[in-house]
Each structure stands twice: as C-alpha cells, then as structure tokens.
Design a protein around this motif. Sequence first.
Motif, PDB file in Angstrom:
ATOM      1  N   ASP A 294       0.815  -1.209   0.000  1.00  0.00           N
ATOM      2  CA  ASP A 294       0.000   0.000   0.000  1.00  0.00           C
ATOM      3  C   ASP A 294       0.847   1.257   0.000  1.00  0.00           C
ATOM      4  N   PHE A 295       2.161   1.105   0.108  1.00  0.00           N
ATOM      5  CA  PHE A 295       3.067   2.251   0.089  1.00  0.00           C
ATOM      6  C   PHE A 295       4.396   1.819  -0.508  1.00  0.00           C
ATOM      7  N   PHE A 296       5.221   2.797  -0.891  1.00  0.00           N
ATOM      8  CA  PHE A 296       6.539   2.496  -1.441  1.00  0.00           C
ATOM      9  C   PHE A 296       7.483   3.645  -1.113  1.00  0.00           C
ATOM     10  N   LEU A 297       8.605   3.324  -0.491  1.00  0.00           N
ATOM     11  CA  LEU A 297       9.609   4.309  -0.110  1.00  0.00           C
ATOM     12  C   LEU A 297      10.647   4.426  -1.219  1.00  0.00           C
ATOM     13  N   PHE A 298      11.006   5.662  -1.577  1.00  0.00           N
ATOM     14  CA  PHE A 298      11.972   5.868  -2.653  1.00  0.00           C
ATOM     15  C   PHE A 298      12.627   7.231  -2.483  1.00  0.00           C
ATOM     16  N   VAL A 299      13.668   7.471  -3.289  1.00  0.00           N
ATOM     17  CA  VAL A 299      14.301   8.781  -3.352  1.00  0.00           C
ATOM     18  C   VAL A 299      13.826   9.460  -4.625  1.00  0.00           C
ATOM     19  N   ASN A 300      13.179  10.614  -4.474  1.00  0.00           N
ATOM     20  CA  ASN A 300      12.614  11.328  -5.612  1.00  0.00           C
ATOM     21  C   ASN A 300      13.732  11.870  -6.500  1.00  0.00           C
ATOM     22  N   LYS A 301      13.730  11.461  -7.752  1.00  0.00           N
ATOM     23  CA  LYS A 301      14.777  11.877  -8.694  1.00  0.00           C
ATOM     24  C   LYS A 301      14.775  13.384  -8.908  1.00  0.00           C
ATOM     25  N   GLU A 302      13.598  14.016  -8.820  1.00  0.00           N
ATOM     26  CA  GLU A 302      13.501  15.441  -9.114  1.00  0.00           C
ATOM     27  C   GLU A 302      13.909  16.320  -7.935  1.00  0.00           C
ATOM     28  N   THR A 303      13.729  15.824  -6.697  1.00  0.00           N
ATOM     29  CA  THR A 303      14.029  16.640  -5.518  1.00  0.00           C
ATOM     30  C   THR A 303      15.150  16.080  -4.655  1.00  0.00           C
ATOM     31  N   ASN A 304      15.535  14.810  -4.903  1.00  0.00           N
ATOM     32  CA  ASN A 304      16.538  14.117  -4.076  1.00  0.00           C
ATOM     33  C   ASN A 304      16.082  13.946  -2.633  1.00  0.00           C
ATOM     34  N   ARG A 305      14.788  14.008  -2.369  1.00  0.00           N
ATOM     35  CA  ARG A 305      14.266  13.835  -1.020  1.00  0.00           C
ATOM     36  C   ARG A 305      13.747  12.412  -0.816  1.00  0.00           C
ATOM     37  N   PRO A 306      13.935  11.834   0.384  1.00  0.00           N
ATOM     38  CA  PRO A 306      13.249  10.580   0.706  1.00  0.00           C
ATOM     39  C   PRO A 306      11.740  10.811   0.629  1.00  0.00           C
ATOM     40  N   SER A 307      11.049   9.941  -0.076  1.00  0.00           N
ATOM     41  CA  SER A 307       9.618  10.139  -0.325  1.00  0.00           C
ATOM     42  C   SER A 307       8.876   8.817  -0.214  1.00  0.00           C
ATOM     43  N   VAL A 308       7.569   8.922  -0.041  1.00  0.00           N
ATOM     44  CA  VAL A 308       6.700   7.746   0.035  1.00  0.00           C
ATOM     45  C   VAL A 308       5.466   7.995  -0.816  1.00  0.00           C
ATOM     46  N   VAL A 309       5.171   7.048  -1.722  1.00  0.00           N
ATOM     47  CA  VAL A 309       3.879   7.059  -2.397  1.00  0.00           C
ATOM     48  C   VAL A 309       2.986   6.037  -1.712  1.00  0.00           C
ATOM     49  N   TYR A 310       1.668   6.295  -1.691  1.00  0.00           N
ATOM     50  CA  TYR A 310       0.771   5.393  -0.978  1.00  0.00           C
ATOM     51  C   TYR A 310      -0.624   5.445  -1.597  1.00  0.00           C
ATOM     52  N   HIS A 311      -1.360   4.340  -1.400  1.00  0.00           N
ATOM     53  CA  HIS A 311      -2.746   4.268  -1.844  1.00  0.00           C
ATOM     54  C   HIS A 311      -3.622   5.103  -0.928  1.00  0.00           C
ATOM     55  N   ARG A 312      -4.555   5.845  -1.478  1.00  0.00           N
ATOM     56  CA  ARG A 312      -5.556   6.545  -0.683  1.00  0.00           C
ATOM     57  C   ARG A 312      -6.891   5.810  -0.817  1.00  0.00           C
ATOM     58  N   HIS A 313      -7.562   5.953  -1.939  1.00  0.00           N
ATOM     59  CA  HIS A 313      -8.785   5.204  -2.200  1.00  0.00           C
ATOM     60  C   HIS A 313      -9.008   5.163  -3.707  1.00  0.00           C
ATOM     61  N   GLY A 314      -9.555   4.035  -4.182  1.00  0.00           N
ATOM     62  CA  GLY A 314      -9.757   3.875  -5.618  1.00  0.00           C
ATOM     63  C   GLY A 314      -8.437   4.000  -6.362  1.00  0.00           C
ATOM     64  N   TRP A 315      -8.418   4.893  -7.374  1.00  0.00           N
ATOM     65  CA  TRP A 315      -7.194   5.137  -8.129  1.00  0.00           C
ATOM     66  C   TRP A 315      -6.500   6.406  -7.657  1.00  0.00           C
ATOM     67  N   SER A 316      -6.769   6.795  -6.416  1.00  0.00           N
ATOM     68  CA  SER A 316      -6.160   7.991  -5.856  1.00  0.00           C
ATOM     69  C   SER A 316      -4.925   7.624  -5.038  1.00  0.00           C
ATOM     70  N   TYR A 317      -3.857   8.408  -5.211  1.00  0.00           N
ATOM     71  CA  TYR A 317      -2.599   8.157  -4.517  1.00  0.00           C
ATOM     72  C   TYR A 317      -2.133   9.422  -3.815  1.00  0.00           C
ATOM     73  N   GLY A 318      -1.253   9.249  -2.839  1.00  0.00           N
ATOM     74  CA  GLY A 318      -0.644  10.373  -2.149  1.00  0.00           C
ATOM     75  C   GLY A 318       0.865  10.251  -2.170  1.00  0.00           C
ATOM     76  N   VAL A 319       1.543  11.370  -1.923  1.00  0.00           N
ATOM     77  CA  VAL A 319       3.005  11.400  -1.880  1.00  0.00           C
ATOM     78  C   VAL A 319       3.438  12.198  -0.659  1.00  0.00           C
ATOM     79  N   PHE A 320       4.294  11.602   0.175  1.00  0.00           N
ATOM     80  CA  PHE A 320       4.950  12.299   1.275  1.00  0.00           C
ATOM     81  C   PHE A 320       6.409  12.513   0.905  1.00  0.00           C
ATOM     82  N   GLU A 321       6.911  13.709   1.173  1.00  0.00           N
ATOM     83  CA  GLU A 321       8.342  13.971   1.036  1.00  0.00           C
ATOM     84  C   GLU A 321       8.890  14.433   2.381  1.00  0.00           C
ATOM     85  N   ILE A 322      10.137  14.049   2.686  1.00  0.00           N
ATOM     86  CA  ILE A 322      10.756  14.383   3.958  1.00  0.00           C
ATOM     87  C   ILE A 322      12.012  15.208   3.716  1.00  0.00           C
TER      88      ILE A 322
END
Length: 222
Positions: free
Chosen positions: A184-212
């Motif tokens: 339901d989530f995936f941790l990665f390093v964002n190529k565009e910002t170089n920040r540790p980030s997480v994508v995650y399922h919200r509901h249906g085909w909706s997703y969210g992104v956290f950056e740290i």
Amino acid sequence: MEIVVTGRHTQIKQRFRDVVESKMNRVTAIAPDAQRAQIVVTHEGNPSRADSAKRVEITVIAGRTVVRAEASSADEYSALDLALDKLTLRLRRTRDRRKDHRRGYTTMEPVDLGAVEPETAEEEAAAEEPNNSPQAAVASDLGPGESVEVQVGDTPIVIRRKLHIAEPMTIDEALYEMELIGHDFFLFVNKETNRPSVVYHRHGWSYGVFEIDTPENVAKTK
C-alpha cells in the motif's frame, strides 16, 4: 528457473517442495525469462491467529524486474495458492506493460533490487533470539540486502530492518514499483528533488506522496 524454498520457525516438508515445483509452471508460462523464485514459509505461533498461521512470500526475479506477493492462511498449501494468484496477476501486468512499450507507449524501468538470498541457519537462529532492545533493530549498520530482526521483550512485537540499494526514481516509477510488490506504500528517493519520499494508496485510483526534508535544507532552497 531456480526455485529456493526456505522456512522461518517451521520445517519444510518434501511434499510441499514438490507442490511448489509443479505450481511454479504458472510463473514460467507468463514470465519465461524468470531466473529465480524465492519462496519463504513463516509459521505464526500465536494460537489466536490459527486462521493465518502460515504465511507464504514469493519473490520472482525476471531480468531487471523483481515481483513479490504474499498471503496467509491456515496451512501453507492454501497460502501458496493465494500468493500465486496475486503474483501471476502482477506478472501479467508487467508483461502487458512491456507489450505497450513495444507499441510505442512510455513505460518505466523497474529498479533492480538484487538477488534474494535464502537465509542461513545462523541468520534464522539469530532472528529468533530476542534481546529486549528495539533500538538494536535500527542501531546497527547494514550492508545491501542485509536485515536484522528483534523481538521487543516478552511482547509479540517484532521489528525488522532491511537495507535496499536503489537508484532515485520519478513518482510514476515509484507507483509502478508499488503495484509490482503489492504494497500500500513504497519508499523511494525522488529523482527530481533528491528527497526521501513515500507514495501510498488513498482510495480507488487515488494516490498520495509524502516527502521528507530537514528545516536546514528547506531554508537553503528559499
């Protein structure tokens, strides 16, 4: 295709190994380039969770693609069937994306997570020894692919830490990887910002992104 079956807190019977060998034909039929399949069977010792006492995790490596699926049930055979259903669905999605790429559509290159090595008897024994210190799960240095697992005191809580090495990727690539491994989530390093980030399922085909990021780094960009 190389098939490796290992057990955590349980013994693997030859009959189960034979069943795995026969059923993995479903994988090679969809992904003929599959090189290795790692099947890990885990026994849950809590009597209150008898209906999910066995968990089967399957990891398949096909070229640069790593696809995972897992399922739990009262016995390892039904858990294997459930995990295989999830795995074959994800393999079909991967195959369809490759077909779209050959038609001229843009697709993402999956991240190579490296070969999944079976745990040795020493590693399994070490994982079973509680040291009553959850800090131990995050304090030690790990090499690529290495993991550490500790139990918190006499509680059923287990903390597991593992180090993966991966190249920075875009958000679209991270979403693709999340779908492949079935989380339901995936941790990665964002190529565009170089920040540790997480994508995650919200509901249906909706997703969210956290950056740290740290306050110091944010201040530098202003």
